[in-house]
Design a protein around this motif. Structure first.
Motif, short mmCIF file in Angstrom:
data_model
loop_
_atom_site.label_atom_id
_atom_site.label_comp_id
_atom_site.label_asym_id
_atom_site.label_seq_id
_atom_site.Cartn_x
_atom_site.Cartn_y
_atom_site.Cartn_z
N VAL A 53 101.18 -11.40 71.35
CA VAL A 53 100.34 -10.62 72.26
C VAL A 53 99.41 -11.57 73.02
O VAL A 53 98.91 -12.55 72.45
CB VAL A 53 99.50 -9.57 71.50
CG1 VAL A 53 98.56 -8.83 72.44
CG2 VAL A 53 100.40 -8.58 70.78
N ALA A 54 99.20 -11.28 74.30
CA ALA A 54 98.27 -12.06 75.12
C ALA A 54 97.32 -11.14 75.86
O ALA A 54 97.60 -9.95 76.06
CB ALA A 54 99.03 -12.93 76.12
N ILE A 55 96.19 -11.71 76.29
CA ILE A 55 95.24 -11.03 77.16
C ILE A 55 95.51 -11.50 78.59
O ILE A 55 95.66 -12.70 78.83
CB ILE A 55 93.80 -11.37 76.75
CG1 ILE A 55 93.52 -10.90 75.32
CG2 ILE A 55 92.79 -10.77 77.72
CD1 ILE A 55 92.23 -11.46 74.74
N ALA A 56 95.57 -10.58 79.53
CA ALA A 56 95.83 -10.94 80.92
C ALA A 56 94.58 -11.52 81.57
O ALA A 56 93.47 -11.04 81.33
CB ALA A 56 96.31 -9.73 81.71
N SER A 57 94.78 -12.53 82.40
CA SER A 57 93.66 -13.11 83.13
C SER A 57 93.65 -12.66 84.59
O SER A 57 92.59 -12.40 85.16
CB SER A 57 93.72 -14.63 83.07
OG SER A 57 94.96 -15.11 83.60
N SER A 58 94.85 -12.56 85.21
CA SER A 58 94.89 -12.28 86.65
C SER A 58 96.27 -11.78 87.05
O SER A 58 97.24 -11.89 86.30
CB SER A 58 94.55 -13.55 87.44
OG SER A 58 95.50 -14.57 87.15
N ILE A 59 96.34 -11.23 88.27
CA ILE A 59 97.59 -10.81 88.89
C ILE A 59 97.69 -11.48 90.26
O ILE A 59 96.74 -11.46 91.05
CB ILE A 59 97.63 -9.28 89.09
CG1 ILE A 59 97.62 -8.55 87.74
CG2 ILE A 59 98.86 -8.86 89.89
CD1 ILE A 59 97.58 -7.03 87.88
N LEU A 60 98.84 -12.07 90.53
CA LEU A 60 99.05 -12.69 91.83
C LEU A 60 98.91 -11.68 92.96
O LEU A 60 99.35 -10.54 92.84
CB LEU A 60 100.47 -13.29 91.92
CG LEU A 60 100.78 -14.59 91.21
CD1 LEU A 60 102.21 -14.99 91.54
CD2 LEU A 60 99.83 -15.69 91.62
N GLY A 61 98.33 -12.11 94.08
CA GLY A 61 98.35 -11.29 95.27
C GLY A 61 99.79 -11.10 95.75
O GLY A 61 100.60 -12.03 95.67
N HIS A 62 100.10 -9.91 96.20
CA HIS A 62 101.48 -9.64 96.59
C HIS A 62 101.55 -8.49 97.58
O HIS A 62 100.63 -7.68 97.68
CB HIS A 62 102.34 -9.30 95.36
CG HIS A 62 101.83 -8.13 94.57
ND1 HIS A 62 100.76 -8.22 93.72
CD2 HIS A 62 102.24 -6.84 94.52
CE1 HIS A 62 100.54 -7.05 93.15
NE2 HIS A 62 101.41 -6.18 93.63
N GLY A 63 102.63 -8.45 98.31
CA GLY A 63 102.82 -7.37 99.27
C GLY A 63 104.28 -7.17 99.57
O GLY A 63 105.14 -7.97 99.18
N ARG A 64 104.55 -6.04 100.24
CA ARG A 64 105.92 -5.70 100.65
C ARG A 64 105.93 -5.42 102.15
O ARG A 64 105.05 -4.73 102.67
CB ARG A 64 106.42 -4.45 99.89
CG ARG A 64 106.48 -4.63 98.40
CD ARG A 64 106.97 -3.35 97.73
NE ARG A 64 106.94 -3.48 96.27
CZ ARG A 64 107.35 -2.54 95.43
NH1 ARG A 64 107.83 -1.41 95.90
NH2 ARG A 64 107.29 -2.73 94.13
N TRP A 65 106.94 -5.98 102.80
CA TRP A 65 107.10 -5.78 104.23
C TRP A 65 108.53 -5.34 104.53
O TRP A 65 109.49 -5.86 103.94
CB TRP A 65 106.80 -7.07 104.99
CG TRP A 65 105.34 -7.43 104.98
CD1 TRP A 65 104.41 -7.15 105.93
CD2 TRP A 65 104.63 -8.13 103.94
NE1 TRP A 65 103.18 -7.63 105.56
CE2 TRP A 65 103.29 -8.24 104.35
CE3 TRP A 65 105.02 -8.69 102.71
CZ2 TRP A 65 102.32 -8.87 103.57
CZ3 TRP A 65 104.06 -9.31 101.93
CH2 TRP A 65 102.72 -9.40 102.36
#
Length: 415
Positions: free
Chosen positions: A201-213
């Motif tokens: 198990v891990a603790i999340a630190s961040s989520i990458l910026g992302h988008g859909r086009w």
């Protein structure tokens, strides 16, 4: 009931005999069956059920009767086409199991604990990921959401209405958000971090910026046998040039990821030169300025490739989420509870990332021994699933229970 046992109950729902894995699009028959499964489990536990105006299901454990400073966990039940069985359902089943564990410990929460099941998280039907949480937080306007259409041309407004929602009432829900003190989402890890670290198990630190086009390329439809090669304005050839250019641009940009996973030619005949091609780009990078520069360069290259083939092109944004750093105070609390758990960032988007703009959010990841996700090869071993539920129970206890009811437990690191 064990997490693994609950997941086995839904192992046939939405099974896809063509792609393998599961196809559980939002608001589909499979999605409704999964919601009924969750409702049955919540009812069996005596949890109070409600469905909000944006389609999110809520199951409440509220012994004190308070509606303030609620601690929320949960995830989603829909999937990508041909996806794995853990992306989403693991977090929902683990939330139910965590409530069982807390009751077995005789914990009486001081603050209500809620389990949320968000709709259309993957965006596989209407093209916008995390649609339910975006509506609740105002990250998408109701007008834009209602106008979204699926592959069959059905508008979200009509689909939502048939599913029992009132399109006139969709939209931001600040009153509900104001009652949430924290949101902790448990999710299968969609990578190899925990494999390499040898931890469950891990603790999340961040989520990458992302988008859909969405890219639309218009050319000239014509006969495959009678149209000379030099006389063609073929949008498929232009799209092929674009896809390679996008791949090369991402390769040349450190930490960037670019994917074209969906392409639709019109009319789609084997012996027909397409008149139009649509494809969708997924672009991700930890620096939002780099993401903006990538899409600007992508537009230029798409236009140039279209002109080279005598075609026209358009690039339209469908969704964009900035890089999310999870709440520092909440992460510190999780570190105090799960002292041995590592911290990992992720390139995958989640409802927790959308909610982070409105409430303190955090995530837990459970080891995936294949390191593969959005695929039938996605996996969580039964023992790790149970350890994840115990870790989640420990976190919820620390956030929702009064000090006198907290006691040390053998949590997920006792293995």
């Amino acid at each position: 009931m064990s997490v693994a046992g609950m997941l086995r109950e839904i192992a046939a729902v939405g099974a896809d005999p063509t792609r393998g894995g599961f196809s559980r699009a939002g608001y589909s028959g499979a999605d409704r069956e999964l919601r009924e499964w969750f409702t049955g489990h919540a009812t069996a536990r005596g949890l109070d059920l409600e469905r909000d105006r944006n389609g999110t299901l809520w199951a409440w454990w509220n012994p004190g009767g308070s509606t303030q400073r609620a601690v929320i966990t949960g995830s989603h039940l829909d999937s990508v086409p041909g996806g794995g069985g853990y992306d989403g359902p693991l977090g929902v089943a683990s939330a139910l199991a965590a409530v069982d564990l807390l009751r077995n410990r005789a914990v009486v929460p001081e603050h209500p604990i809620g389990i949320a099941v968000f709709p259309e998280e993957e965006g596989s039907r209407f093209g916008v990921a995390c649609l339910g949480s975006r509506l609740m937080t105002g990250a998408i306007t109701p007008e834009r959401a209602l106008a979204l259409t699926d592959r069959d041309g059905d508008a979200f407004a009509d689909v939502a209405r048939r599913d029992g929602l009132d399109p006139a009432h969709l939209g931001p829900d600040p009153e509900r958000l104001s009652r949430i003190s924290s949101f902790v989402e448990l999710h299968v890890e969609q990578g190899r971090g925990l494999i390499d670290l040898g931890e469950p198990v891990a603790i999340a630190s961040s989520i990458l910026g992302h988008g859909r086009w969405r890219v639309t390329v218009d050319g000239q439809g014509n006969h495959a046998g009678t149209t000379l090669m030099d006389d063609r304005r073929d949008p498929m050839v232009a799209a092929a040039r674009m896809i390679v250019e996008i791949r090369d641009l991402a390769r040349a940009t450190p930490d960037a990821r670019a994917t074209i996973g969906r392409l639709e030619p019109v009319p789609g005949g084997t012996n027909v030169i397409a008149s139009q091609v649509r494809f969708w780009i997924d672009i991700r990078h930890p620096d939002d300025l780099v993401t903006a520069a990538l899409i600007a360069e992508t537009r230029d290259r798409v236009l140039a490739a279209a002109v080279a083939e005598g075609c026209r092109s358009e690039v339209r944004e469908e969704s964009l989420s900035p890089t999310v750093d999870f709440d520092l105070g909440l992460r510190e609390t999780l570190r105090g509870t799960l002292a041995d758990a590592p911290e990992l960032g992720t390139g995958a988007g989640h409802d927790a990332g959308v909610l982070a703009t409105a409430v303190p959010t955090a995530m837990l990841f459970v080891r995936n021994p294949t390191g593969i996700s959005h695929s039938p090869e996605e996996l969580v071993e039964d023992a790790d699933a149970e350890l994840g539920a115990v870790a989640l129970a420990d976190v919820l206890q620390g956030l929702a229970a009064p000090p006198q009811t907290r006691r040390s437990t053998e949590h997920m690191m006792a293995r």
